[in-house]
Design a protein around this motif. Structure first.
Motif, PDB file in Angstrom:
ATOM      1  N   UNK A   1     -33.457  11.157  58.761  1.00  0.00           N
ATOM      2  CA  UNK A   1     -34.663  10.943  57.949  1.00  0.00           C
ATOM      3  C   UNK A   1     -35.013   9.454  57.898  1.00  0.00           C
ATOM      4  N   UNK A   2     -34.003   8.606  57.726  1.00  0.00           N
ATOM      5  CA  UNK A   2     -34.245   7.164  57.675  1.00  0.00           C
ATOM      6  C   UNK A   2     -34.723   6.631  59.027  1.00  0.00           C
ATOM      7  N   UNK A   3     -34.141   7.161  60.101  1.00  0.00           N
ATOM      8  CA  UNK A   3     -34.459   6.680  61.452  1.00  0.00           C
ATOM      9  C   UNK A   3     -35.825   7.170  61.929  1.00  0.00           C
ATOM     10  N   UNK A   4     -36.300   8.274  61.357  1.00  0.00           N
ATOM     11  CA  UNK A   4     -37.537   8.900  61.854  1.00  0.00           C
ATOM     12  C   UNK A   4     -38.750   8.005  61.688  1.00  0.00           C
ATOM     13  N   UNK A   5     -38.796   7.182  60.637  1.00  0.00           N
ATOM     14  CA  UNK A   5     -39.940   6.295  60.432  1.00  0.00           C
ATOM     15  C   UNK A   5     -40.070   5.256  61.535  1.00  0.00           C
ATOM     16  N   UNK A   6     -39.023   4.440  61.769  1.00  0.00           N
ATOM     17  CA  UNK A   6     -39.089   3.486  62.878  1.00  0.00           C
ATOM     18  C   UNK A   6     -39.310   4.164  64.226  1.00  0.00           C
TER      19      UNK A   6
ATOM     20  N   UNK B   1     -30.934  -4.497  53.317  1.00  0.00           N
ATOM     21  CA  UNK B   1     -31.251  -3.559  52.234  1.00  0.00           C
ATOM     22  C   UNK B   1     -32.744  -3.587  51.922  1.00  0.00           C
ATOM     23  N   UNK B   2     -33.278  -2.452  51.505  1.00  0.00           N
ATOM     24  CA  UNK B   2     -34.689  -2.180  51.242  1.00  0.00           C
ATOM     25  C   UNK B   2     -35.358  -1.652  52.516  1.00  0.00           C
ATOM     26  N   UNK B   3     -34.917  -2.111  53.714  1.00  0.00           N
ATOM     27  CA  UNK B   3     -35.441  -1.576  54.964  1.00  0.00           C
ATOM     28  C   UNK B   3     -34.680  -0.312  55.353  1.00  0.00           C
ATOM     29  N   UNK B   4     -35.236   0.445  56.290  1.00  0.00           N
ATOM     30  CA  UNK B   4     -34.559   1.659  56.755  1.00  0.00           C
ATOM     31  C   UNK B   4     -33.205   1.323  57.373  1.00  0.00           C
ATOM     32  N   UNK B   5     -33.124   0.189  58.046  1.00  0.00           N
ATOM     33  CA  UNK B   5     -31.855  -0.218  58.642  1.00  0.00           C
ATOM     34  C   UNK B   5     -30.784  -0.466  57.601  1.00  0.00           C
ATOM     35  N   UNK B   6     -31.177  -0.940  56.407  1.00  0.00           N
ATOM     36  CA  UNK B   6     -30.209  -1.129  55.331  1.00  0.00           C
ATOM     37  C   UNK B   6     -29.624   0.186  54.867  1.00  0.00           C
ATOM     38  N   UNK B   7     -30.497   1.209  54.754  1.00  0.00           N
ATOM     39  CA  UNK B   7     -30.001   2.535  54.377  1.00  0.00           C
ATOM     40  C   UNK B   7     -29.062   3.086  55.444  1.00  0.00           C
TER      41      UNK B   7
ATOM     42  N   UNK C   1     -50.336  -1.523  69.258  1.00  0.00           N
ATOM     43  CA  UNK C   1     -49.085  -1.108  69.892  1.00  0.00           C
ATOM     44  C   UNK C   1     -47.990  -2.131  69.650  1.00  0.00           C
ATOM     45  N   UNK C   2     -48.302  -3.412  69.846  1.00  0.00           N
ATOM     46  CA  UNK C   2     -47.297  -4.460  69.692  1.00  0.00           C
ATOM     47  C   UNK C   2     -46.865  -4.610  68.238  1.00  0.00           C
ATOM     48  N   UNK C   3     -47.821  -4.515  67.304  1.00  0.00           N
ATOM     49  CA  UNK C   3     -47.467  -4.610  65.884  1.00  0.00           C
ATOM     50  C   UNK C   3     -46.603  -3.423  65.471  1.00  0.00           C
ATOM     51  N   UNK C   4     -46.940  -2.237  65.963  1.00  0.00           N
ATOM     52  CA  UNK C   4     -46.161  -1.036  65.634  1.00  0.00           C
ATOM     53  C   UNK C   4     -44.733  -1.149  66.161  1.00  0.00           C
ATOM     54  N   UNK C   5     -44.598  -1.670  67.373  1.00  0.00           N
ATOM     55  CA  UNK C   5     -43.251  -1.856  67.942  1.00  0.00           C
ATOM     56  C   UNK C   5     -42.457  -2.841  67.095  1.00  0.00           C
ATOM     57  N   UNK C   6     -43.093  -3.938  66.705  1.00  0.00           N
ATOM     58  CA  UNK C   6     -42.426  -4.922  65.850  1.00  0.00           C
ATOM     59  C   UNK C   6     -41.965  -4.287  64.552  1.00  0.00           C
ATOM     60  N   UNK C   7     -42.856  -3.528  63.899  1.00  0.00           N
ATOM     61  CA  UNK C   7     -42.515  -2.903  62.623  1.00  0.00           C
ATOM     62  C   UNK C   7     -41.359  -1.920  62.798  1.00  0.00           C
ATOM     63  N   UNK C   8     -41.412  -1.129  63.868  1.00  0.00           N
ATOM     64  CA  UNK C   8     -40.343  -0.158  64.094  1.00  0.00           C
ATOM     65  C   UNK C   8     -38.992  -0.814  64.280  1.00  0.00           C
TER      66      UNK C   8
ATOM     67  N   UNK D   1     -37.745  -2.762  61.081  1.00  0.00           N
ATOM     68  CA  UNK D   1     -37.299  -1.850  60.029  1.00  0.00           C
ATOM     69  C   UNK D   1     -35.884  -1.343  60.268  1.00  0.00           C
ATOM     70  N   UNK D   2     -35.400  -1.486  61.493  1.00  0.00           N
ATOM     71  CA  UNK D   2     -34.035  -1.047  61.807  1.00  0.00           C
ATOM     72  C   UNK D   2     -32.999  -2.148  61.566  1.00  0.00           C
ATOM     73  N   UNK D   3     -33.452  -3.344  61.188  1.00  0.00           N
ATOM     74  CA  UNK D   3     -32.496  -4.407  60.881  1.00  0.00           C
ATOM     75  C   UNK D   3     -31.673  -4.016  59.661  1.00  0.00           C
ATOM     76  N   UNK D   4     -30.388  -4.352  59.653  1.00  0.00           N
ATOM     77  CA  UNK D   4     -29.500  -3.930  58.542  1.00  0.00           C
ATOM     78  C   UNK D   4     -29.712  -4.765  57.288  1.00  0.00           C
TER      79      UNK D   4
END
Length: 453
Positions: free
Chosen positions: A98-103, A397-403, A382-389, A392-395
């Motif tokens: 579920x956390x990974x699905x967003x990025x 906290x508050x980001x999906x990667x933190x979870x 496309x480039x902004x979406x890739x950056x956000x994805x 968001x996977x960085x470890x």
């Protein structure tokens, strides 16, 4: 329409779509695993309209800047009730998905947006695919200060072996104001040096001072100009000037200036010294005597022949399968550059000034929105979406990667981390992101002021 208003509207729409797709990923995964989704909102703020289906309130909210999904029991600081449809009641592997699905949805959006772009026009510049052999070094540039010379071949840049020009340009783009290690092959001699690219305005690439050896092809030839009188034609390929090989358009201009009288010694419109220009036309070599004339060019005097250069960049219409393949390859390459930049920021080998915040993103997005077609806007999105994805996977906290990091730690410990520890870590993560955003926005404003002045 006012350019600033266009920037604001464009960035609101682009970020809205990207964030909405991100939250849609979380929503779909949560529904698949039976997590109760309390709210799925398009936009933020006050609820304007919507409907309720099952346990979910589907709504449109006041601020159209993306959206959000609120799942039952998703807040790690809340005490879980233990209901089976709560997020924290699900197995860790399901919460991970579920956390990974967003990025993941952001990455898929980045890939998908480039496909129609490449099916319409895929830009191909053969120069970028060639080895990084230097044709020209601008005086007093970062390249000149690094001791780089014409005909040097760059065989390593920032850990990348035998780079192409595209690789070199990408590495310099993420190394502004930071030394970038280079290894050069100079006629069989290996030379080690460091190049420090510098900022060159808000929307320009960093100033490096290197030019590749490239085709020097003439485009438009002005009527009654020295070039037309000498018989030069559009499409002619410049090979040599007075017997010296032409390395690139800038080199040709320099060669012409070098043999002419001093600029201040003659009046505008005065003919200069005749040069011998060797060109290729339809596979045959021709020699043309051309006499430049002193003229005004962008507020400065210059010896000119009255002909413009044209790029060898071609735009192809790719079939779907090839467009998808190139989109995958380009997104993979962009991902490596983004992750490389993150690594350099952590190790202090890159400046935080490299990052752009909302102001910079709005400027780039607005410029793309003003283009005659939607293709540039698709590319920027496309480039902004890739950056956000990826970010968001960085470890953190508050980001999906933190979870995801917490889920990984809890899987090793085989028990949940205490709510108190999570609360402190999430507070620290939020403070870090707030400070980072403040610094990035400050950099945006400073860049904008510098460019305006």
């Amino acid at each position: 329409m006012n350019p600033i208003l266009i920037d604001i509207v464009a960035v609101a729409i682009v970020l809205g779509v990207i964030v909405f797709v991100h939250e849609l990923g979380h929503f779909i995964a949560a529904k698949i695993f039976g997590v109760r989704v309390e709210t799925f909102s398009l936009g933020f703020g006050k609820r304007l309209m919507g409907f309720t289906a099952g346990d979910t309130d589907y709504r449109i909210s006041l601020l159209p800047l993306g959206g959000y999904v609120r799942m039952a029991g998703e807040n790690p600081m809340d005490q879980p009730s233990g209901k089976p449809d709560e997020f924290l009641s699900k197995p860790r592997w399901q919460r991970f998905i579920i956390a990974f699905a967003g990025p993941l949805m952001n990455i898929l959006l980045a890939i998908g947006l480039l496909v129609p772009v490449y099916m319409r026009e895929y830009p191909h510049n053969p120069v970028l695919d060639r080895p990084a052999v230097v044709a020209e070094v601008q005086p007093d540039s970062p390249a000149a200060k690094a001791g780089i010379r014409p005909q040097d071949r760059i065989i390593e840049v920032g850990g990348n072996q035998n780079p192409t020009w595209e690789t070199l340009f990408m590495q310099t783009a993420i190394s502004v104001d930071r030394p970038l290690s280079l290894t050069i092959d100079r006629g069989g001699q290996v030379v080690h040096t460091a190049l420090t690219p510098i900022q060159d305005g808000n929307s320009n690439p960093p100033l490096v001072g290197l030019a590749p050896e490239e085709v020097t092809r003439f485009g438009e030839v002005n009527k009654n100009s020295p070039a037309e009188q000498a018989g030069l034609k559009p499409g002619d390929l410049a090979l040599a000037v007075d017997g010296r090989k032409v390395l690139d358009p800038g080199n040709l201009v320099e060669e012409i200036q070098a043999v002419q009288p001093p600029l201040d010694s003659v009046k505008l419109g005065t003919p200069g010294k005749t040069i011998t220009l060797t060109v290729e036309r339809n596979g045959k070599s021709l020699t043309l005597p051309v006499t430049p004339t002193l003229a005004e060019n962008v507020s400065k005097r210059q010896w000119m022949i009255g002909a413009a250069f044209t790029s060898d960049t071609t735009f192809l219409r790719l079939p779907f399968s090839e467009a998808l393949q190139h989109s995958l390859q380009d997104n993979k390459r962009y991902s490596m550059v983004i992750l490389d930049l993150v690594g350099k920021l952590v190790s202090q080998k890159a400046s935080i000034q490299t990052l752009q915040g909302p102001v910079g993103i709005a400027a780039v997005t607005g410029e793309a929105a003003r283009a005659p077609t939607l293709l540039p806007l698709f590319s920027v999105t496309s480039l902004i979406s890739l950056n956000l994805g990826l970010l968001n996977l960085l470890p953190i906290p508050v980001l999906d990667g933190g979870m995801i990091l917490f889920l990984f730690i809890e899987s090793i410990l085989r028990h949940d981390v205490s709510t108190r520890i999570k609360e402190r870590v999430y507070q620290a993560g939020f403070a870090f992101l707030l400070i980072l955003m403040t610094v990035v926005v400050y950099n945006d404003i400073v860049r904008a002021v510098v460019v305006r002045n």
